[in-house]
Structures are given as C-alpha cells and as structure tokens.
Enzyme design. Structure first.
Site, PDB file in Angstrom:
ATOM      1  N   ASP A 204       2.438  -3.216   7.605  1.00 25.92           N
ATOM      2  CA  ASP A 204       2.530  -4.483   8.323  1.00 25.92           C
ATOM      3  C   ASP A 204       3.743  -4.399   9.258  1.00 25.92           C
ATOM      4  OD1 ASP A 204       1.372  -7.567   7.697  1.00 25.92           O
ATOM      5  OD2 ASP A 204       3.333  -7.499   8.671  1.00 25.92           O
TER       6      ASP A 204
ATOM      7  N   HIS B  88       5.083 -11.896   1.414  1.00 25.68           N
ATOM      8  CA  HIS B  88       6.424 -12.464   1.557  1.00 25.68           C
ATOM      9  C   HIS B  88       6.773 -13.432   0.430  1.00 25.68           C
ATOM     10  CE1 HIS B  88       6.979 -10.636   5.403  1.00 25.68           C
ATOM     11  NE2 HIS B  88       6.069 -11.364   6.023  1.00 25.68           N
TER      12      HIS B  88
END
Length: 274
Positions: free
Chosen positions: A199, A162
C-alpha cells in the site's frame, strides 16, 4: 483498500487438514473445484459517508464489476457470501481490539447518521455490522485457503490496516489482517503467519499487532515518510519479525523489484516450512 489475497503455505496442510464446514453450495463447489473464492457481500456498499469521500462504496463496486464482466476472469472465480457466525467473529475482533473501542464503533453506528472517529474516518448506521462482516470475510478467506491449499480473495470494506487496538484511523475500522491471522493461529491451529502489506501507506495497525507475536512475520512496502508517519526500516519488531520497505514518492518497479528478489522470498518460505 480493504482487500486481501491470501495463500496458506504450510506443511500443516498435509498433516492437519480438518473437516470442511460448507455453509452453501457455492462454498462446497470451492472445495471440489479450482475456482478462486472471492468472499464478498453487497453489504460492503452500505458503509458510506453520504458525501464525497476517498473511502467510498465505488472502490469495491468497481472491482466487483470488473471481476463479473470479464468473461475469462469470471469463469475462474466464485463469489461467496461471508458466513454468518457473529459470535466467533467478535471473539477474534476482541483478540485485536479493546472492548471499549468495539463498543464505541457499535454505539456510534447505532445513532444512524454519520459520525466521526477522527478527521478521516467515519461511521454511519451500517458501519458496525459491515465492519464485522468484513472481518468475517477475511476469516473465511483464510479458512478456504487453509482447507484447500489454494489462494482466496477477500473483497471487503471498510479497510483495516490502520486500525489500532484502541481506535480506528485512516478510513479503517477493524484490523482485518490481524483478526484473520489471530483466527488462523488460535482456531485453525497454524503455527506461522506471513503478512505482506502492499500500500502507499504503512500498515501501522497490523504492525502494532504483529510486532510482539513471534508466530507472525510482516513485510510492508510503503511510501516513507508519509501518513501515518510510521514504518521506518529501523522498526523490526520485538522478534525481528517486521520488515519495512520504505520507498520514496518517485519509486517504481526498478526501485522496488530488487528489494523483493528471490533471496527474501526463499527466506520467508524457509521460515514458513520449518
């Protein structure tokens, strides 16, 4: 999770394999055996919020324990410490992140207590050094895979997918997959990189780096819409090099499987080998 399972598939392995730099007897063993290298350091346990938090040391400690205690698994792996080359590591962290952001992480970590980058992402006194070591571990795993032609596994934290050029978010500090990919391209000389991000959350930081790079293809499977609210299937990158597999919360393998069938695998392999 800050882990990476890395395989290099390239004709360059046959024609451009360089001399191997072995920094330890364990590393030397990897190149003379078929054991799976697991790049890991207890340093990864030092990044901690000091309170209950989803991103905590137990995440990698549990994996390390399972790998070590399972007799069948442990016989086929070799744990390796990340190599100590901070200058090279910082060079490639700087390929992916702005210097101001790197300095911010170092400064916050230097205070010694727990500070926040955002509502989810913390920095403690060990975070900067731990995050640099995690990036190095991914770079090492890429190099092991490149030099041996076999997979390598980076068991690291803090996680990275991220983290954008300008900031950490979603528990992530430095974008390890992008850093390792940049290293593979610019230092090891690979011409093509394929990234699979698996994910529940979309790897927005990795995609932000990959989407403008024609040498990289990235596939991400994730729940959508969900944090970080990116990763729509219409997002394909500047070079049509991004494939987002957006899934509903109720998805299972019967939903996901057909979207990863052989034609897509063959397409990726064909691209890698041309």
């Amino acid at each position: 999770m800050g882990i990476g399972f890395i395989q290099v598939i390239s004709t360059e392995l046959l024609s451009n394999r360089r001399l191997v730099r072995c920094s330890s007897s364990a590393a030397a063993e990897i190149f003379s055996s078929k054991k799976l290298p697991v790049v890991y350091s207890d340093k990864f346990l030092q990044h901690s919020a000091g309170r209950p938090h989803p991103e905590r040391p137990a995440r990698v400690a549990a994996i390390k324990q399972r790998l070590s205690e399972d007799k069948e698994i442990s016989q086929g792996i070799s744990f390796l410490e990340p190599s100590a080359d901070e200058d090279m590591t910082l060079k490639f962290i700087s390929e992916v992140h702005y210097e101001d952001y790197i300095d911010q992480v170092k400064r916050l970590s230097g205070y010694g207590d727990v500070r926040s980058l955002d509502g989810d992402t913390y920095v403690n006194g060990a975070t900067y050094d731990t995050a640099v070591t995690a990036a190095r571990a991914w770079m090492d795993a890429v190099e092991y895979a490149y030099k041996t032609g076999r997979p390598a596994f980076a068991l690291t934290r803090p996680p990275g997918h991220h983290a954008t050029m300008a900031t950490g978010m979603g528990f992530c500090i430095f974008c390890n997959a992008a850093i390792a990919s940049a290293y593979a391209i610019k230092e090891l000389g690979l011409s093509k990189i394929s990234i699979l991000d698996w994910d529940v959350h979309h790897g927005n930081g990795t995609e932000a780096w990959a989407k403008s790079n024609p040498q990289v293809r990235m596939t991400s499977s994730h729940q959508y819409p969900f944090y970080p609210f990116t990763g729509a299937e219409t997002d394909v990158g500047m070079h049509n090099n991004i494939k987002n597999v957006a899934l509903s919360a109720e998805s299972n393998w019967s939903t996901l499987g057909p979207r990863y069938r052989l034609p897509r695998v063959r397409e990726q392999l064909a691209w890698m080998l041309t």
